[in-house]
Design an enzyme around this catalytic site. Structure first.
Site, PDB file in Angstrom:
ATOM      1  N   CYS A 226      42.431  41.375  53.437  1.00 33.33           N
ATOM      2  CA  CYS A 226      42.589  41.174  51.993  1.00 33.33           C
ATOM      3  C   CYS A 226      43.581  42.224  51.484  1.00 33.33           C
ATOM      4  O   CYS A 226      44.358  42.766  52.279  1.00 33.33           O
ATOM      5  CB  CYS A 226      41.241  41.242  51.272  1.00 33.33           C
ATOM      6  SG  CYS A 226      40.382  42.822  51.427  1.00 33.33           S
TER       7      CYS A 226
ATOM      8  N   ARG B 107      36.706  41.951  49.745  1.00 40.90           N
ATOM      9  CA  ARG B 107      36.552  40.671  50.446  1.00 40.90           C
ATOM     10  C   ARG B 107      36.532  40.797  51.961  1.00 40.90           C
ATOM     11  O   ARG B 107      35.643  40.233  52.617  1.00 40.90           O
ATOM     12  CB  ARG B 107      37.685  39.719  50.018  1.00 40.90           C
ATOM     13  CG  ARG B 107      37.572  39.307  48.569  1.00 40.90           C
ATOM     14  CD  ARG B 107      38.862  38.697  48.057  1.00 40.90           C
ATOM     15  NE  ARG B 107      39.929  39.688  47.954  1.00 40.90           N
ATOM     16  CZ  ARG B 107      41.179  39.427  47.618  1.00 40.90           C
ATOM     17  NH1 ARG B 107      41.539  38.171  47.378  1.00 40.90           N
ATOM     18  NH2 ARG B 107      42.062  40.398  47.528  1.00 40.90           N
TER      19      ARG B 107
ATOM     20  N   ASP C 290      40.133  37.441  44.241  1.00 42.81           N
ATOM     21  CA  ASP C 290      39.948  38.896  44.174  1.00 42.81           C
ATOM     22  C   ASP C 290      38.851  39.218  43.148  1.00 42.81           C
ATOM     23  O   ASP C 290      39.013  38.927  41.967  1.00 42.81           O
ATOM     24  CB  ASP C 290      41.291  39.509  43.757  1.00 42.81           C
ATOM     25  CG  ASP C 290      41.257  41.022  43.763  1.00 42.81           C
ATOM     26  OD1 ASP C 290      40.151  41.590  43.875  1.00 42.81           O
ATOM     27  OD2 ASP C 290      42.330  41.623  43.653  1.00 42.81           O
TER      28      ASP C 290
HETATM   29  P1  4NP Z   1      40.013  43.483  48.010  1.00 41.58           P
HETATM   30  O1  4NP Z   1      39.889  43.844  46.442  1.00 41.58           O
HETATM   31  O2  4NP Z   1      41.456  43.134  48.261  1.00 41.58           O
HETATM   32  O3  4NP Z   1      39.116  42.311  48.164  1.00 41.58           O
HETATM   33  O4  4NP Z   1      39.556  44.709  48.768  1.00 41.58           O
HETATM   34  C1  4NP Z   1      40.680  44.811  45.819  1.00 41.58           C
HETATM   35  C2  4NP Z   1      40.405  46.152  46.003  1.00 41.58           C
HETATM   36  C3  4NP Z   1      41.165  47.112  45.353  1.00 41.58           C
HETATM   37  C4  4NP Z   1      42.200  46.713  44.528  1.00 41.58           C
HETATM   38  C5  4NP Z   1      42.490  45.369  44.360  1.00 41.58           C
HETATM   39  C6  4NP Z   1      41.723  44.410  45.012  1.00 41.58           C
HETATM   40  N1  4NP Z   1      42.965  47.700  43.856  1.00 41.58           N
HETATM   41  O5  4NP Z   1      43.850  47.313  43.072  1.00 41.58           O
HETATM   42  O6  4NP Z   1      42.765  48.912  44.060  1.00 41.58           O
END
Ligand code: 4NP
Length: 164
Positions: free
Chosen positions: A15, A21, A133
């Site tokens: 991800c 995710r 997300d």
């Molecule tokens: P992930 O979610 O891609 O599912 O781990 C996110 C985690 C952190 C961020 C964005 C999405 N961020 O902008 O820090």
């Protein structure tokens, strides 16, 4: 080929941050393969396309929601490494269209096309085209992500068992 003769295979979930995710997908798949006693046949890991959260555990909100469904998320975030991960993993499963195109873009020589998937490829519900997300969402967002991942991981495992 039966499970007895199954060659060891590896899955990498990807991800953006590797704190919501993909660690949840990793935890769900690890539980499935533990229940099916496939731990020796399948390696499971996760990574992010950005390294901002490297070394951190999963987001506490995702950990809490996963725990409610019986999944213990223990992995630490790391960035996808094109030098190692393309060669090493057999299934690189991305969560949304941006992750998918980012990973495709890192495959400069287009050698690993056959290994790169979207989690939605394994969901029967045609309305699911991405794992959204949940980072800026509330409780429902996290719960919805786990619903999608449970179905996707289960179908992916069925596919791997059939092929390998
Ligand atoms: P992930 O979610 O891609 O599912 O781990 C996110 C985690 C952190 C961020 C964005 C999405 N961020 O902008 O820090």
């Amino acid at each position: 080929m039966t499970i007895d003769t199954m060659e060891k295979k590896s899955i990498l979930f990807v991800c953006l941050g590797n704190i919501c995710r993909s660690p949840a997908a990793e935890g769900i798949m690890k539980k499935l393969i533990e229940v099916e006693k496939l731990d020796l046949e399948l390696e499971v890991d996760s990574a992010g396309t950005m390294g901002y959260h490297t070394g951190e555990g999963a987001d506490p909100r995702m950990k809490r929601h996963a725990k409610k469904r019986g999944y213990n998320l223990t992995s630490l975030a790391r960035k996808f490494d094109p030098e190692k991960d393309f060669d090493h993993f057999d299934y690189i499963v991305t969560m949304d269209n941006q992750n998918y195109s980012d990973i495709k873009g890192l495959d400069i020589k287009k050698k690993f096309n056959h290994k790169i998937f979207k989690m939605a490829d394994f969901c029967k519900n045609n309305n699911i085209t991405e794992v959204p997300d949940p980072y800026y969402e509330g409780d429902e967002g996290f719960s919805h992500v786990i619903d999608i991942l449970e179905e996707g991981c289960s179908n992916l495992l069925i596919k791997i068992k059939k092929i390998e």
